[in-house]
Write an enzyme that holds these catalytic residues in place. Structure first.
Site, PDB file in Angstrom:
ATOM      1  N   ILE A   1       0.910  -1.207   0.010  1.00  0.00           N
ATOM      2  CA  ILE A   1       0.057   0.019   0.013  1.00  0.00           C
ATOM      3  C   ILE A   1       0.761   1.313   0.044  1.00  0.00           C
ATOM      4  O   ILE A   1       1.516   1.493   1.058  1.00  0.00           O
ATOM      5  CB  ILE A   1      -0.919   0.180   1.332  1.00  0.00           C
ATOM      6  CG1 ILE A   1      -1.927  -1.119   1.133  1.00  0.00           C
ATOM      7  CG2 ILE A   1      -1.740   1.362   1.214  1.00  0.00           C
ATOM      8  CD1 ILE A   1      -2.714  -1.202   2.337  1.00  0.00           C
ATOM      9  N   ASP A   2       0.979   1.865  -1.141  1.00  0.00           N
ATOM     10  CA  ASP A   2       1.724   3.223  -1.141  1.00  0.00           C
ATOM     11  C   ASP A   2       0.894   4.399  -0.955  1.00  0.00           C
ATOM     12  O   ASP A   2      -0.276   4.187  -1.457  1.00  0.00           O
ATOM     13  CB  ASP A   2       2.313   3.320  -2.640  1.00  0.00           C
ATOM     14  CG  ASP A   2       3.261   4.451  -2.618  1.00  0.00           C
ATOM     15  OD1 ASP A   2       4.122   4.482  -1.853  1.00  0.00           O
ATOM     16  OD2 ASP A   2       2.918   5.548  -3.412  1.00  0.00           O
TER      17      ASP A   2
END
Length: 260
Positions: free
Chosen positions: A88-89
């Protein structure tokens, strides 16, 4: 590795990303389930980061057991065939209910960025690129803006606690002085995608990790963009500065940012 091997990996990972997106969205919709902690200053972590990375690690190991994998949460080793994953960026956005976050998976073959897949499930966007075959957003070809006037440039500047704040402020000041409009949205991977589809003209950050850009670099290149040699030296293990942009602005932006 043959072109067929690369194509197989590209198609397979699109399926994995779709499932990973469903997992992440389920957590995103239930804020009480996120278990938010902090790894450092403004360095957010949620339960979903680990769950998504574990899922991707497990499935990739099953499908491509000879490939290695580097993930933001679990680390790993580089090889001639390596996946580089950010589960998850934009975790701060994710934790706060902001939809600007993504799952980023890049594949390097012999140290060359070769496959880039970035899914932003809360925005219903999927970016896919394979070296030499163009870049798409939801199946439609994309291209950088082509802007050649710095006074019309829309530039995103990423921030990192790993570098002095004054460096970031100095770059911002030079960008404004040159006539740029400056933004920051909290996801480096999506920042590169937005250069690729022309929503912005450039993305720059004084230090960023490989998992934030491994996929985006393929997408930008295949959309006709320019980028510095991020994987020079030990960029794959310790990170480097990043500058990517529409090509005509590269000389001026290199001067403004000191990158490249």
């Amino acid at each position: 590795m043959t072109e067929t091997d690369i194509l197989l990996r590209c198609y397979a990972v699109q399926g994995l990303v779709a499932e990973a997106g469903r997992i992440a969205l389920d957590y995103f919709s239930r804020k009480e389930s996120l278990g938010v902690t902090m790894k450092g200053t403004q360095d957010w972590l949620t339960v979903a980061d680990g769950i998504v990375e574990t899922y991707l690690r497990t499935r990739l190991a099953e499908l491509f057991p000879d490939d290695t994998l580097i993930g933001e949460e679990g680390g790993g080793d580089a090889s001639d065939a390596v996946w580089i994953i950010d589960p998850i960026d934009g975790t701060a956005n994710f934790a706060r209910g902001d939809r600007n976050w993504c799952i980023s998976i890049g594949f390097l073959h012999e140290r060359v960025p070769t496959i880039g897949i970035i899914a932003a499930p809360a925005l219903d966007e999927l970016y896919v690129a394979r070296r030499g075959h163009g870049a798409t957003l939801n199946g439609q070809r994309i291209a950088v803006s082509g802007n050649d006037d710095i006074r019309r440039a829309y530039v995103e500047l990423g921030w990192s606690a790993r570098t002095p704040a004054q460096r970031y402020l100095d770059v911002m000041g030079r960008a404004y002085a040159a006539g740029c409009s400056v933004k920051r949205s909290g996801s480096g991977a999506l920042g590169l995608c937005h250069v690729a589809n022309g929503r912005t003209d450039a993305y720059a950050e004084p230090h960023i990790n490989a998992w934030d850009v491994a996929a985006g670099l393929v997408i930008v290149a295949e959309a006709g963009g320019w980028a510095n040699d991020f994987f020079a030296g030990d960029g794959i293990s310790t990170g480097n500065p990043i500058l990517c942009c529409t090509p005509a602005l590269a000389p001026q932006l290199r001067d403004i940012t000191g990158i490249g």
